[in-house]
Design an enzyme around this catalytic site. Structure first.
Site, PDB file in Angstrom:
ATOM      1  N   SER A  50      45.710 -21.267  34.202  1.00  0.00           N
ATOM      2  CA  SER A  50      44.707 -20.338  34.732  1.00  0.00           C
ATOM      3  C   SER A  50      45.049 -18.879  34.459  1.00  0.00           C
ATOM      4  O   SER A  50      44.892 -18.004  35.317  1.00  0.00           O
ATOM      5  CB  SER A  50      44.542 -20.555  36.245  1.00  0.00           C
ATOM      6  OG  SER A  50      43.286 -20.104  36.685  1.00  0.00           O
ATOM      7  N   LYS A  62      36.578 -20.152  33.887  1.00  0.00           N
ATOM      8  CA  LYS A  62      37.361 -20.357  32.667  1.00  0.00           C
ATOM      9  C   LYS A  62      36.918 -21.595  31.887  1.00  0.00           C
ATOM     10  O   LYS A  62      37.209 -21.715  30.692  1.00  0.00           O
ATOM     11  CB  LYS A  62      38.843 -20.428  33.017  1.00  0.00           C
ATOM     12  CG  LYS A  62      39.378 -19.073  33.494  1.00  0.00           C
ATOM     13  CD  LYS A  62      40.705 -19.171  34.203  1.00  0.00           C
ATOM     14  CE  LYS A  62      41.094 -17.767  34.685  1.00  0.00           C
ATOM     15  NZ  LYS A  62      42.192 -17.793  35.665  1.00  0.00           N
ATOM     16  N   SER A  70      38.101 -19.191  39.371  1.00  0.00           N
ATOM     17  CA  SER A  70      38.604 -19.565  38.043  1.00  0.00           C
ATOM     18  C   SER A  70      37.864 -20.719  37.377  1.00  0.00           C
ATOM     19  O   SER A  70      38.180 -21.062  36.233  1.00  0.00           O
ATOM     20  CB  SER A  70      40.096 -19.906  38.128  1.00  0.00           C
ATOM     21  OG  SER A  70      40.861 -18.726  38.251  1.00  0.00           O
TER      22      SER A  70
END
Length: 419
Positions: A133, A81, A78
């Site tokens: 997230s 992101k 993640s």
């Protein structure tokens, strides 16, 4: 003791002395080799890390303070992101409304539980993306900006290469769910984070600890997943993002600032969450304990061989706290920051100041004709002056003669009157 015994004794003593000297030399060499030399304090070694790759850099200068396998391809999970968020901020209108697709709504993994057909602003999607997230928010952003995930992959890779300036990153999606071709490096992730932190909106969202979320099917309070921001505060922490998929292990991006040092720490491929946090804390401690960032004020001037230079902006450079820095101006228009060991810490660009032109009145070259005219005029002036003087002289003589004549006439008349 006979001469032979004395000779043997002397030889033996000499051998022992040589052995002692040799042992001492070897001991010094071993001690020298085993001493840790780092960019920071010579007596403090960087920490031993458990993460597969890691890096800590100074955010304002980009100076790498410590790295481990930082250019090895890894799965970011993640941390992807971070790139998606700054791309959306720069390429989209954050107030624009996005209609969530079925594909976005059905995305697996961590989520902000978007519903198909739900309408959400890009700014709110970015908040859900970074704070909670949300993979679904990542898909909604990609589809809105590029039309499809495949096109988004192409667009963001071009952006990362041409705008951010990273070379070893390739993203297949906007959220970081596993794909064997979805890779980056610790170095690239630090550069992406450094670039993103220059944006005020990104900094605000990246450092948000909690946010009230009012969704179509989910009303809640979002809390950052980064424990150093929330559960275990660390002095100076101002942003962070976590990541995990089985193939990547635990990944962590952290930003922190104290006084004159602004840090970015990236750790990748940790087997345990605790290892990722411990490595991050140890790297932060190491950097804060050993380094500082100094600056040269805007408008500072330097002189080299009668050529003047100046700083067009405030210039920053990062160095060991123990460094004694001297400055040296170079012919290429840079100022080198050099420490006490004559090691160049960095070279900073200067602006050349244009020299003021010195206007010198040089005699005008006179042509032959002009020279002839000048000489003629001078000759005429000389003749005129001579004639004038001669004329005045004649007038004076005439005046004297006339005066004397009148005098004699008057005198004679008087004599005649008296006789």
């Amino acid at each position: 003791m006979d001469k032979y015994s004395k000779s043997n004794t002397l030889i033996e003593i000499g051998d022992n002395v040589r052995k002692a000297i040799l042992f001492f030399i070897i001991l010094v060499i071993i001690n020298t080799i085993s001493t840790n030399h780092t960019f920071g304090h010579p007596d403090i070694s960087p920490p031993t890390l458990n993460s597969g790759a890691a890096i800590v850099i100074e955010s304002r200068t980009g100076k790498v303070l410590y790295e481990q396998d930082s250019n090895t391809h890894m799965y970011p999970a993640s941390l992807t992101k971070i790139a998606t968020a700054i791309y959306a901020i720069e390429k989209g209108n954050i107030e624009e409304i996005v209609t969530v697709s079925r594909k976005a709504s059905n995305t697996g993994g961590s989520s902000v539980y978007l519903e198909e057909g739900e309408q959400v602003s890009i700014k709110k999607l970015i908040q859900g993306l970074l704070i909670n997230s949300g993979n679904d928010a990542g898909v909604a952003i990609a589809e809105h900006l590029s039309g499809s995930m495949d096109q988004f992959s192409f667009d963001i890779n071009e952006y990362l290469k041409n705008v951010v300036g990273v070379q070893n990153t390739h993203f297949e999606n906007s959220h970081g769910l596993f794909d064997p071709d979805h890779v980056t490096t610790a170095t690239d992730m630090s550069k992406i984070t450094q670039y993103a932190m220059n944006n005020q909106l990104f900094r605000e969202i990246f450092g948000t600890k909690e946010l009230e979320w009012d969704g179509q099917s989910w009303d809640t309070t979002l809390f950052t997943h980064h424990k150093l921001l929330r559960e275990k505060p660390y002095e100076g922490i101002n942003g962070g993002k976590t990541g995990f998929v089985n193939e990547s292990g635990f990944t962590l991006a952290t930003t922190a600032e104290r006084e004159n040092l602004s840090l970015i720490v990236i750790t990748l491929n940790s087997n345990l969450k605790s290892e990722a946090y411990n490595d991050t804390i140890n790297l932060l401690d190491y950097a804060f304990d050993n380094f500082q960032t100094s600056s040269i004020p805007e408008g500072t001037t330097f002189m080299l061989d009668e050529q003047e230079y100046k700083t067009s902006t405030k210039l920053y450079y990062t160095h060991s706290q123990d460094d004694q820095i001297k400055q040296e101006i170079k012919d290429n228009g840079t100022v080198e920051m050099i420490n006490q060991d004559d090691i160049v810490i960095t070279a900073l660009p200067l602006e050349k100041i244009k020299k003021k032109s010195n206007i010198i009145n040089t005699p005008k070259e006179i042509t032959r004709e002009e020279k002839k005219n000048v000489e003629t005029n001078k000759l005429f002036e000389n003749h005129f002056t001579t004639i004038a003087i001669f004329g005045l002289l004649i007038i004076g003589i005439i005046f004297i003669i006339q005066t004397r004549k009148t005098f004699f006439i008057v005198k004679k008349g008087k004599i005649d009157d008296t006789n």
